[in-house]
Write a protein that holds these residues in place. Sequence first.
Motif, short mmCIF file in Angstrom:
data_model
loop_
_atom_site.label_atom_id
_atom_site.label_comp_id
_atom_site.label_asym_id
_atom_site.label_seq_id
_atom_site.Cartn_x
_atom_site.Cartn_y
_atom_site.Cartn_z
N UNK A 1 25.53 51.32 -2.29
CA UNK A 1 24.71 50.88 -1.16
C UNK A 1 25.44 49.83 -0.32
N UNK A 2 25.41 50.05 0.99
CA UNK A 2 26.09 49.15 1.93
C UNK A 2 25.09 48.65 2.98
N UNK A 3 25.45 47.54 3.60
CA UNK A 3 24.60 46.99 4.66
C UNK A 3 25.46 46.56 5.84
N UNK A 4 24.86 46.64 7.02
CA UNK A 4 25.47 46.04 8.20
C UNK A 4 24.91 44.63 8.31
N UNK A 5 25.80 43.66 8.43
CA UNK A 5 25.41 42.26 8.45
C UNK A 5 25.70 41.67 9.82
N UNK A 6 24.67 41.08 10.42
CA UNK A 6 24.79 40.45 11.73
C UNK A 6 24.32 39.00 11.61
N UNK A 7 25.19 38.07 11.97
CA UNK A 7 24.87 36.64 11.89
C UNK A 7 24.37 36.28 10.49
N UNK A 8 25.10 36.77 9.48
CA UNK A 8 24.82 36.48 8.07
C UNK A 8 23.49 37.05 7.58
N UNK A 9 22.94 38.01 8.31
CA UNK A 9 21.66 38.61 7.92
C UNK A 9 21.81 40.12 7.82
N UNK A 10 21.26 40.71 6.75
CA UNK A 10 21.26 42.16 6.61
C UNK A 10 20.33 42.77 7.66
N UNK A 11 20.85 43.74 8.43
CA UNK A 11 20.03 44.31 9.50
C UNK A 11 19.84 45.82 9.35
N UNK A 12 20.73 46.50 8.62
CA UNK A 12 20.65 47.94 8.41
C UNK A 12 21.29 48.26 7.06
N UNK A 13 20.81 49.34 6.42
CA UNK A 13 21.46 49.77 5.18
C UNK A 13 21.82 51.24 5.27
N UNK A 14 22.75 51.65 4.44
CA UNK A 14 23.13 53.06 4.27
C UNK A 14 23.79 53.20 2.91
N UNK A 15 23.64 54.37 2.33
CA UNK A 15 24.18 54.61 1.00
C UNK A 15 25.13 55.79 1.02
N UNK A 16 25.96 55.89 0.00
CA UNK A 16 26.78 57.09 -0.21
C UNK A 16 26.32 57.77 -1.49
N UNK A 17 26.33 59.10 -1.48
CA UNK A 17 25.83 59.84 -2.63
C UNK A 17 26.51 61.20 -2.71
N UNK A 18 26.31 61.86 -3.84
CA UNK A 18 26.76 63.23 -4.09
C UNK A 18 28.23 63.46 -3.72
N UNK A 19 29.14 62.69 -4.29
CA UNK A 19 30.56 62.94 -4.02
C UNK A 19 31.00 64.28 -4.60
N UNK A 20 31.78 65.03 -3.83
CA UNK A 20 32.39 66.27 -4.30
C UNK A 20 33.90 66.11 -4.18
N UNK A 21 34.65 67.17 -4.34
CA UNK A 21 36.10 67.06 -4.28
C UNK A 21 36.58 66.47 -2.97
N UNK A 22 35.99 66.91 -1.87
CA UNK A 22 36.48 66.51 -0.55
C UNK A 22 35.46 65.80 0.33
N UNK A 23 34.20 65.77 -0.11
CA UNK A 23 33.12 65.29 0.76
C UNK A 23 32.23 64.29 0.04
N UNK A 24 31.64 63.38 0.81
CA UNK A 24 30.60 62.50 0.27
C UNK A 24 29.52 62.38 1.32
N UNK A 25 28.28 62.28 0.86
CA UNK A 25 27.14 62.29 1.77
C UNK A 25 26.66 60.88 2.08
N UNK A 26 26.34 60.63 3.33
CA UNK A 26 25.72 59.37 3.76
C UNK A 26 24.21 59.56 3.73
#
Length: 275
Positions: A185-210
């Motif tokens: 799990x990752x977040x976009x941080x603006x002025x030291x505050x979390x404002x948006x999140x996004x995760x990565x999942x289901x890694x395969x040989x060549x691809x990973x899903x957001x």
Amino acid sequence: MLKFTRYNDYEKFQTDVLPFLEKHEAENNLPIGVLNSLTEESTIYLMATISKGEEIVIVLLQTHPKQIILSKPPKMADDDIAEIAELIKEQVEDIPGLIGQRDFTEKVVKMINNPHFSVHMNQRLYILTSIKKVADHNGELRLVKMQDLSVIKQWLYLFCEEIGEKISQEESEEKAIELIQRARLYAWVNEDKLVTMASVSRPTKNNICISYVFTPIENRKKGFASNCVSALSQLMLDKGYKTTSLYTDLDNPTSNKIYMEIGYEPIMDSILYRK
């Protein structure tokens, strides 16, 4: 003549179906990702294939109580689709729902002819090979830490509510802890505050899903989600994945437009039917 084969051994199932699924790795990222995450302790409702001669044409996988995943179908005549629908109807005692490539899944559901099925989610699958719109300088991407749990668990709860997959506060906290501990799990941080999140999942040989892309209402329309997805996608490419992919709600033209601006290109429409 088509043949329905049910499996009880997930390792045997994995060995038999992965080469078939990986022929269309991005389109089959959902069944591949779920399959790769299975263990002997996993709850598995159904593992099956439908074959024509010696060739697999459809893989069926159910680990969610409300839906069976259908792999990307090859081009086939309506007579074959009708036979597939009949086999599923005969072999699966209680079909809770189906998710798969839209045209194929629509036909299967129509041929199964269960009046209780309705469209639960209408999605489009996108794939990205390179970034067109890089993140600007109104923040930075960082890995979510356990110290962020109080914010993230509430965002996960709201995200699931928005997409019609309601969970309890306890479940959202458990999911948040899992994602944080797995460094997904990752977040976009603006002025030291979390404002948006996004995760990565289901890694395969060549691809990973957001996935789990969420911005609380007060932070929307400021470019945070676009920056977060762009930066996270680039990070995954930098880590060695050839592509990243994501699903969008076709009823949300704004998100579809944003992702295409980043560099995502549509490759398949997907639909989820549930009772």
